[in-house]
Structures are given as C-alpha cells and as structure tokens.
Design a protein around this motif. Structure first.
Motif, PDB file in Angstrom:
ATOM      1  N   SER A 183       0.860  -1.198  -0.266  1.00 61.10           N
ATOM      2  CA  SER A 183       0.051  -0.104   0.147  1.00 61.10           C
ATOM      3  C   SER A 183       0.846   1.232   0.009  1.00 61.10           C
ATOM      4  N   PHE A 184       2.050   1.025   0.625  1.00 62.74           N
ATOM      5  CA  PHE A 184       2.914   2.382   0.724  1.00 62.74           C
ATOM      6  C   PHE A 184       3.523   2.585  -0.863  1.00 62.74           C
ATOM      7  N   LEU A 185       3.463   1.519  -1.620  1.00 69.19           N
ATOM      8  CA  LEU A 185       4.150   1.958  -3.000  1.00 69.19           C
ATOM      9  C   LEU A 185       2.885   2.787  -3.760  1.00 69.19           C
ATOM     10  N   ARG A 186       1.879   2.337  -3.363  1.00 64.76           N
ATOM     11  CA  ARG A 186       0.518   2.902  -4.200  1.00 64.76           C
ATOM     12  C   ARG A 186       0.169   4.277  -3.696  1.00 64.76           C
ATOM     13  N   ARG A 187       0.680   4.645  -2.422  1.00 66.85           N
ATOM     14  CA  ARG A 187      -0.066   5.954  -1.762  1.00 66.85           C
ATOM     15  C   ARG A 187       0.943   6.794  -1.399  1.00 66.85           C
ATOM     16  N   GLU A 188       1.828   6.526  -0.448  1.00 66.42           N
ATOM     17  CA  GLU A 188       2.580   7.690   0.134  1.00 66.42           C
ATOM     18  C   GLU A 188       3.780   7.923  -0.722  1.00 66.42           C
ATOM     19  N   LEU A 189       4.360   6.777  -1.324  1.00 70.97           N
ATOM     20  CA  LEU A 189       5.553   7.180  -2.115  1.00 70.97           C
ATOM     21  C   LEU A 189       5.209   8.023  -3.567  1.00 70.97           C
ATOM     22  N   PRO A 190       3.981   7.842  -4.070  1.00 76.29           N
ATOM     23  CA  PRO A 190       3.754   8.570  -5.366  1.00 76.29           C
ATOM     24  C   PRO A 190       3.554  10.170  -4.863  1.00 76.29           C
ATOM     25  N   ILE A 191       3.234  10.303  -3.716  1.00 77.85           N
ATOM     26  CA  ILE A 191       2.963  11.670  -2.875  1.00 77.85           C
ATOM     27  C   ILE A 191       4.355  12.344  -2.966  1.00 77.85           C
ATOM     28  N   MET A 192       5.410  11.573  -2.495  1.00 75.73           N
ATOM     29  CA  MET A 192       6.676  12.166  -2.212  1.00 75.73           C
ATOM     30  C   MET A 192       7.320  12.409  -3.401  1.00 75.73           C
ATOM     31  N   ILE A 193       7.125  11.587  -4.555  1.00 73.22           N
ATOM     32  CA  ILE A 193       7.627  11.850  -5.903  1.00 73.22           C
ATOM     33  C   ILE A 193       6.918  13.190  -6.432  1.00 73.22           C
ATOM     34  N   GLY A 194       5.625  13.141  -6.364  1.00 75.30           N
ATOM     35  CA  GLY A 194       4.958  14.296  -6.819  1.00 75.30           C
ATOM     36  C   GLY A 194       5.205  15.504  -5.943  1.00 75.30           C
ATOM     37  N   ALA A 195       5.460  15.621  -4.852  1.00 76.99           N
ATOM     38  CA  ALA A 195       5.834  16.623  -4.013  1.00 76.99           C
ATOM     39  C   ALA A 195       7.444  17.333  -4.659  1.00 76.99           C
ATOM     40  N   SER A 196       8.247  16.324  -4.673  1.00 83.10           N
ATOM     41  CA  SER A 196       9.596  16.780  -5.151  1.00 83.10           C
ATOM     42  C   SER A 196       9.444  17.429  -6.668  1.00 83.10           C
ATOM     43  N   LEU A 197       8.668  16.886  -7.318  1.00 83.76           N
ATOM     44  CA  LEU A 197       8.557  17.408  -8.871  1.00 83.76           C
ATOM     45  C   LEU A 197       7.788  18.823  -8.617  1.00 83.76           C
ATOM     46  N   SER A 198       6.979  18.956  -7.776  1.00 80.70           N
ATOM     47  CA  SER A 198       6.282  20.458  -7.803  1.00 80.70           C
ATOM     48  C   SER A 198       7.388  21.544  -7.519  1.00 80.70           C
ATOM     49  N   VAL A 199       8.395  21.282  -6.728  1.00 81.11           N
ATOM     50  CA  VAL A 199       9.360  22.199  -6.446  1.00 81.11           C
ATOM     51  C   VAL A 199       9.958  22.710  -7.754  1.00 81.11           C
ATOM     52  N   TRP A 200      10.153  21.729  -8.737  1.00 72.31           N
ATOM     53  CA  TRP A 200      10.857  22.083  -9.803  1.00 72.31           C
ATOM     54  C   TRP A 200       9.784  22.804 -10.514  1.00 72.31           C
ATOM     55  N   ILE A 201       8.586  22.440 -10.645  1.00 74.08           N
ATOM     56  CA  ILE A 201       7.688  23.091 -11.448  1.00 74.08           C
ATOM     57  C   ILE A 201       7.421  24.647 -11.091  1.00 74.08           C
ATOM     58  N   PHE A 202       7.157  24.808  -9.638  1.00 74.02           N
ATOM     59  CA  PHE A 202       6.807  26.078  -8.937  1.00 74.02           C
ATOM     60  C   PHE A 202       8.193  26.893  -9.183  1.00 74.02           C
ATOM     61  N   GLY A 203       9.313  26.287  -9.136  1.00 75.83           N
ATOM     62  CA  GLY A 203      10.556  27.151  -9.492  1.00 75.83           C
ATOM     63  C   GLY A 203      10.972  27.493 -10.845  1.00 75.83           C
ATOM     64  N   LEU A 204      10.055  27.260 -11.966  1.00 74.83           N
ATOM     65  CA  LEU A 204      10.586  27.531 -13.395  1.00 74.83           C
ATOM     66  C   LEU A 204      10.430  28.878 -13.612  1.00 74.83           C
ATOM     67  N   ASP A 205       9.732  29.824 -12.851  1.00 74.92           N
ATOM     68  CA  ASP A 205       9.703  31.325 -12.982  1.00 74.92           C
ATOM     69  C   ASP A 205      10.849  31.918 -12.004  1.00 74.92           C
ATOM     70  N   GLY A 206      11.667  31.032 -11.384  1.00 77.68           N
ATOM     71  CA  GLY A 206      12.711  31.652 -10.621  1.00 77.68           C
ATOM     72  C   GLY A 206      12.482  31.970  -9.059  1.00 77.68           C
ATOM     73  N   ARG A 207      11.082  31.541  -8.854  1.00 80.07           N
ATOM     74  CA  ARG A 207      10.671  32.010  -7.397  1.00 80.07           C
ATOM     75  C   ARG A 207       9.418  30.965  -7.122  1.00 80.07           C
ATOM     76  N   ILE A 208       9.343  30.769  -5.727  1.00 85.32           N
ATOM     77  CA  ILE A 208       8.176  30.196  -5.152  1.00 85.32           C
ATOM     78  C   ILE A 208       7.261  31.099  -4.439  1.00 85.32           C
ATOM     79  N   GLY A 209       6.225  31.652  -5.062  1.00 84.29           N
ATOM     80  CA  GLY A 209       5.490  32.671  -4.543  1.00 84.29           C
ATOM     81  C   GLY A 209       4.516  32.332  -3.341  1.00 84.29           C
ATOM     82  N   PRO A 210       4.097  33.442  -2.740  1.00 81.43           N
ATOM     83  CA  PRO A 210       3.007  32.902  -1.630  1.00 81.43           C
ATOM     84  C   PRO A 210       1.988  32.269  -1.936  1.00 81.43           C
ATOM     85  N   LEU A 211       1.418  32.535  -3.173  1.00 73.63           N
ATOM     86  CA  LEU A 211       0.348  31.577  -3.428  1.00 73.63           C
ATOM     87  C   LEU A 211       0.685  30.260  -3.648  1.00 73.63           C
ATOM     88  N   GLU A 212       1.835  29.866  -4.353  1.00 67.01           N
ATOM     89  CA  GLU A 212       2.136  28.587  -4.384  1.00 67.01           C
ATOM     90  C   GLU A 212       2.693  28.074  -2.872  1.00 67.01           C
TER      91      GLU A 212
END
Length: 353
Positions: A98-127
């Motif tokens: 169950s860990f492979l289906r739930r929590e691990l993908p969330i960690m991977i997705g959260a890591s990816l979100s840092v790169w996506i939000f940082g594409l414009d050079g900053r992570i703003g208050p809304l993000e």
C-alpha cells in the motif's frame, strides 16, 4: 576540546531522544488504534522535521530565503540516501504494498512540484499557500486511513504495554523526546561546524552538508532506533513523511513568510532540485525489488550520498566547473541504478511465479 564535547553530548542526546521517541510513538499507535506506518508518517516524521522547520522559517523571516530552500532540498536528499541507507545496513527494511501505491507517489509528486513552481525563478506566496494546504490535507487523509488499518501485529510485544495506554502522558513523552533530539542536533551541528572551520572548509560547503544533514539528525536517530527495535514501518514512514512535510509544510510556510516569495537560483534548478527528484524516483524501483530495502541497497544509497557530498565539495572549490555536465552525469548514474533495480525486481517476480 569544546567542539569534541559538543559532538559527544549531541550524539548522546540524539541516541536517547531517538530511542524514547520510538518507544512512545509505538505506544501512541496502540493507544489510538493507528498503524505504526501512519505514526511514522505523521507524529515521528513531523516531529523530527522540527529543526528543518525552525531553520527554514527563521531564514525566510530574516530575508535569507535561499537558505530555507537549500535546507529543504539538502535534507530531503540526505533523508533518502543516508538515513534509509544507514537503517537498511542494520536490518533490511520491509515495504508494504500500500505504501508503493500511496505515500511514495506523493513524495515523488511533491519533489516534482518544487521544480515546476521554481521555473519562473521563485516560489511565490500563492504557491506556498497551496503547498501548506496540501500538507494539511495529507495529514488529515493519513489519520483517516490509519484508523481503518490494523496496528502492527508485533506492537504489544515491542512496547511491552497494554494495547490501550493513556494517550496524554505519551504525547508529553513524545514532546520531551523531541526536545532531546533538537537539542542534540544543535550541539552536534555546532561542534561539527567548528571542526570544519578549523580545517578551512568553506561556509558554503558547511551549509550544503553539515547544516542540511544536521537538521536531519533527529530523523537519523529515530529511524535507526526504530530499525533496531523492529519497528521498520516507523523507519521508512519517518523518512518519506519527513520529505513530504519538508516540501509541503516547511517550504510552503517559508514561501508564505518570505517578503518576495522563495527565490530559486539557476544553480538549484539545474542541479540540486533535479538530484532531489532523481533520488525520490530511485525509491520506486528499490522499494519494488522484493518489497524491501536490502543491506546491499543500503550500502548503495550511502555510496551515492558520499559521491553527492564529494561533488559538492569539489564544485565549491571549482566555481567554473561544468555543472550541466555534472548534472547529466549524476542523473545518468542514478538512471543506471534505477534500471538495475527494475531488472532485479522483475527477476524476483518471475522467480516467485
């Protein structure tokens, strides 16, 4: 001499705090009827991330938002490669399906979100607000799901207490153990920084290695103690939960407090954040290979972290070094490890059928 005393005292407090935290967290899982994995993902993970939260929030509030970002990214890389690697060296870590289906993908997705939000050079208050709201939703979902899951079968044998102890004293005990962990990490970091400076190591390298690793020392103590006590669900849950909490809550809260949002440097976008994403992705095939993190894989994780640290030291002394080539080479190496782990997982599956 004083630095050595700081280091010794810090280690002593970390060992004591880690052991007490696992004891009381395991008993709390029994008292609330929640599985050890969920306790590891929430109470232990969030508690041991207190140093990251304190350092990052203080840095963002003072206008040093880049320190907050570097602390989170460096700590997440350290958590997976060093802490999981070290814990697996003591005993193989079993991973629930169950860990492979739930929590691990969330960690991977959260890591990816840092790169996506940082594409414009900053992570703003809304993000940052979005990340913080996601942290609240993730915690609520974990607790709801955890109450429907049975507690660990060996919980009563490990804790040696009745399955329904008083909850409030356990919460107080967890708070006390967290105080020991934070105090121990501060002493150890102070001693290590003093030793590093005496050898002429630059402040940049100290920040990328000792500070990031130092704020993760409570996770080290808690995960190793959990592994030695047989609570391996807590060990894995602590690391993954801490990484999720670092991104969603620590980085999200820091982005809200930073006056102009969280600046993301081109160096971080081109090297450190991609390495963090690659390390998170590496967990997928490793966890799938036989449903556990073996001792061999633990050694591999430690070797990768040693290589990453060596590269940080080297590039800090060679400012004109080709970081893009370094990034491609590093991700290529991790890609080879991922491919190897997928082949191992597939061969094990074929043998079992």
């Amino acid at each position: 001499m004083i630095s050595a005393l700081y280091i010794a005292a810090g280690f002593a407090l970390l060992v004591a705090g880690g052991d007490l935290l696992v004891r009381w967290a395991s008993k709390l899982a029994a008292g609330l009827g929640i599985s050890s994995m969920v306790i590891g993902l929430t109470v232990v993970a969030f508690g041991t991330s207190a140093p990251e939260l304190a350092v990052s929030i203080a840095a963002a509030w003072k206008g040093n938002a880049e320190i907050a970002l570097g602390n989170v990214v460096g700590s997440n890389i350290f958590n997976v490669l060093f802490i999981l690697g070290l814990s697996a060296c003591f005993a193989p870590l079993v991973v629930q399906r169950s860990f492979l289906r739930r929590e691990l993908p969330i960690m991977i997705g959260a890591s990816l979100s840092v790169w996506i939000f940082g594409l414009d050079g900053r992570i703003g208050p809304l993000e940052g607000g979005f990340l913080l709201a996601a942290a609240v939703g993730f915690t609520w979902w974990l607790v709801r799901e955890g109450r429907n899951a049975p507690p660990a079968a060996n919980l009563d044998a490990v804790t040696n207490v009745p399955l329904r102890p008083a909850v409030l004293p356990l919460v107080a005990g967890i708070g006390f153990s967290l105080v020991l962990l934070v105090a121990g990490s501060k002493l150890l970091v102070a001693g290590a920084v003093a030793v590093a400076q005496s050898f002429g190591v630059s402040e940049l390298v100290i920040g990328l290695t000792i500070v990031a690793a130092g704020t993760s020392l409570p996770e080290v103590a808690a995960s190793v103690a959990a592994t030695l006590r047989g609570e391996r669900d807590i060990a894995i849950g602590n690391v993954v939960g801490s990484n999720i909490f670092n991104i969603l809550a620590v980085l999200g809260g820091s982005s809200l407090l930073a006056p102009a949002g969280m600046p993301v440097s081109p160096v971080a976008m081109g090297f450190d954040i991609p390495v963090m994403m690659a390390v998170a992705l590496l967990c997928l095939p490793v966890f799938m290979s036989g449903g556990q993190v073996s001792r061999l894989e633990g050694v591999l994780f430690l070797a990768l972290y040693g290589g990453y640290t060596a590269l940080l030291v080297f590039t800090s002394r060679q400012p004109d070094f080709d970081r893009m080539g370094l990034l491609v080479g590093s991700i290529g190496l991790i890609g080879l490890v991922v491919a190897w782990e997928f082949i191992r997982a597939r061969s094990r599956t074929n043998r079992s059928t």
